[in-house]
Structures are given as C-alpha cells and as structure tokens.
Design an enzyme around this catalytic site. Structure first.
Site, PDB file in Angstrom:
ATOM      1  N   THR A 152       0.908  -1.490  -0.160  1.00  0.00           N
ATOM      2  CA  THR A 152       0.314  -0.048  -0.473  1.00  0.00           C
ATOM      3  C   THR A 152       0.676   1.419  -0.216  1.00  0.00           C
ATOM      4  OG1 THR A 152      -1.855  -1.669   1.049  1.00  0.00           O
ATOM      5  CG2 THR A 152      -1.823   0.837   1.179  1.00  0.00           C
TER       6      THR A 152
ATOM      7  N   TYR B 120       3.776 -12.068   5.283  1.00  0.00           N
ATOM      8  CA  TYR B 120       3.158 -12.057   4.565  1.00  0.00           C
ATOM      9  C   TYR B 120       3.001 -12.696   3.487  1.00  0.00           C
ATOM     10  CZ  TYR B 120       0.803  -8.261   1.679  1.00  0.00           C
ATOM     11  OH  TYR B 120      -0.030  -7.446   1.668  1.00  0.00           O
TER      12      TYR B 120
ATOM     13  N   LYS C   1       0.396 -11.425   7.967  1.00  0.00           N
ATOM     14  CA  LYS C   1      -0.548 -11.523   7.653  1.00  0.00           C
ATOM     15  C   LYS C   1      -1.184 -12.373   6.833  1.00  0.00           C
ATOM     16  CE  LYS C   1      -1.484  -7.256   4.888  1.00  0.00           C
ATOM     17  NZ  LYS C   1      -1.156  -5.791   3.932  1.00  0.00           N
TER      18      LYS C   1
ATOM     19  N   VAL D 189      -4.685  -6.212   9.135  1.00  0.00           N
ATOM     20  CA  VAL D 189      -3.628  -5.255   8.724  1.00  0.00           C
ATOM     21  C   VAL D 189      -4.488  -4.800   6.976  1.00  0.00           C
ATOM     22  CG1 VAL D 189      -1.250  -4.586   7.530  1.00  0.00           C
ATOM     23  CG2 VAL D 189      -1.371  -6.991   9.148  1.00  0.00           C
TER      24      VAL D 189
END
Length: 287
Positions: free
Chosen positions: A46, A134, A162, A204
C-alpha cells in the site's frame, strides 16, 4: 505491549513532483492514530514499496518512528525477492528504531516451500526484531503453505502473520498448527470478521485509512461477544472496503483520503490515477 488488533498498511505521501512529502506523511500518521490504528506498516504494498528506493524506505522508517513517538508501533516492510538485500534493509530498519519487520513472500522468482523457509529464516536470524510473515499469493505468485508457516513459527522471533490468501481453510490450519502466541492477522479487509471468527487476531488494513474507527468498533463488538452487532457493521462496511479495491491499490484509497481532506499526492507509475468513471464509483460508496 503487542502490535494491537487494528494495523494499517500505510500509504506513502508524495508531493506534486512525486517526491517524498514528509509533512503530508506526518498528517497521515496523526490521522491514523486518531482513528484507532495501533501499528503502522511502512513501505508495504500500500506504501508503493516497489517504486520506493532503499534510501526512501529508510527515510520513511525513521520519520514514522519519530512521529509515532511510541504512541503506536512501527513495522517496516523490508521483504523482497532478494534475500541478501532484505537482510541489509532489515538491519538498517532496526537501526532506524522500528518495532518489527514484515517479510512478503519473494515475488517473481517463485521459490519452493523450502526456498521460502530458508529465505525467511535467513532474514529472521539477522535481526532481534519480531517478524511478521506476509502471504499474498495473488501478488507474489507463490503461496506459503500452512506447513511452512508452522515450521517458521518455531523460530523465536517469527511472531505473527498477515494472511492474504483468502483461503479460510488454509488460515484455519495455520492457526491450528502454530503456537498459541503466534498471531494471525487478516490481510483482506472484507475478511476481517470471518478471520476473527476462526481465531485470527485482527487486521492489517488499507480501509482503516478512511473507516478506521468503524473497523475498530467492529473488532471490539466481536471480542465483546456482540456478534450480531459486529456482523451488521461488517455488512455496512463491506461496500466501502469493496470500493477501495475496485482499482489497483492504493489508487482508490489515496483518492478517498484526498476527498476527506488528507492529501497524499499522486501515485507513481506504473500506477495511474482513477478514470472519471472509476472515481465516481469509488466516491459514491463514501457519500
């Protein structure tokens, strides 16, 4: 203090010339703290990490730590598809004072499960900081299996994950086969409540940039046993979460932030701005 239930994968603010804008970044951080974010994930997807230089990432890590002043934790995205480079960046992030490290699956080179294990193990052994795995196979083209996660969870500083595979069965297996103190976060905003229901810890989030207070309330309602109320809020928030991913992220969330008075500047190529039609559809969800 842990990393909390509501973590935000923070956007990176640029000026009109697409240079880092730390004044704008400060405003983003303050806004997130005020709306319930408990930890910031810096220079993740992001945050447009593929287009950030290593120098820019380190600058963002240092700035985020300085602005946060211990009010929230700072997790640095230092993972890449180059293990040696990730080790160097992880050490530099630790020197910058961050509280944790996030390691995305190596993208493009598509390692085997043993390669994934050795990659993460090598980086984890280079730092004393807690590590967040992740898993996002839609972007990395490789899925970290529940078995691999279970192996990695035996490494002392690998503490959390995540999980953005969208596979509730796989996520169940991860939660079931890792230690009780290993924390699993949803990596998909619209799966926050379902993942909480199978033993996940939190989210998250991208959407928390603009609906952070509501997401925090939904999590709290669920934890207090008010499942029907949490479910109702989930239904209410779902169209907004969907709108924020109707075009490649973080393009929509940056536009909505601007709409609510928090300017984060343009996106960098290869991301492009929303078309007029896309913008209309995204903003409609927030009217």
């Amino acid at each position: 203090m842990g990393f909390g239930r509501l973590l935000t994968a923070m956007v990176t603010a640029f000026d009109a010339n697409q240079k880092l804008d730390l004044a704008r970044q400060t405003k983003v951080i303050e806004h997130l703290i005020q709306t319930g974010t408990e930890s910031l994930v810096v220079a993740g997807t992001t945050g447009e990490s593929p287009t950030l230089s290593k120098e820019e990432k380190i600058e963002l890590f240092k700035h985020s730590v300085a602005v946060a002043k211990g009010r929230v934790k700072v997790i640095a995205g230092t993972g890449s598809n180059n293990t040696a480079e990730s080790v160097v960046l992880t050490k530099q992030a630790e020197e910058a004072g961050v509280d944790g490290i996030m390691l995305v699956n190596p993208y493009y080179n598509r390692p085997s499960q043993e390669g994934l294990f050795q990659h993460v193990k090598t980086i984890a052994e280079s730092t004393s900081l807690p590590i967040m795995l992740y898993n996002i196979p839609g972007r990395s083209a490789v899925n970290m299996t529940a078995e691999t996660v279970s192996r990695l969870a035996t490494i002392p500083n690998i503490k959390m994950m995540k999980e953005a595979s969208g596979d509730l069965g796989q996520i169940t297996e991860i939660i079931r086969n890792t230690p009780d103190d290993f924390i699993v976060y949803s990596g998909d905003d619209n799966l926050t409540l379902p993942i909480l229901s199978i033993g996940g810890h939190g989210i998250v989030s991208v959407s928390s940039h603009v609906i952070g207070s509501e997401m925090k309330e939904m999590i709290t309602l669920f934890l207090e046993g008010k499942v029907d109320e949490a479910s109702h809020l989930h239904q209410t928030l779902y169209p907004k979460c969907k709108a924020l991913f109707s075009a490649p992220s973080p393009v929509p969330v940056k536009r909505v932030l601007s709409h609510i008075g928090i300017e984060t500047g343009p996106v960098r190529l290869p991301m492009v701005s929303l078309t007029e039609e896309e913008e209309k559809n995204v903003l409609q969800a927030f009217l």
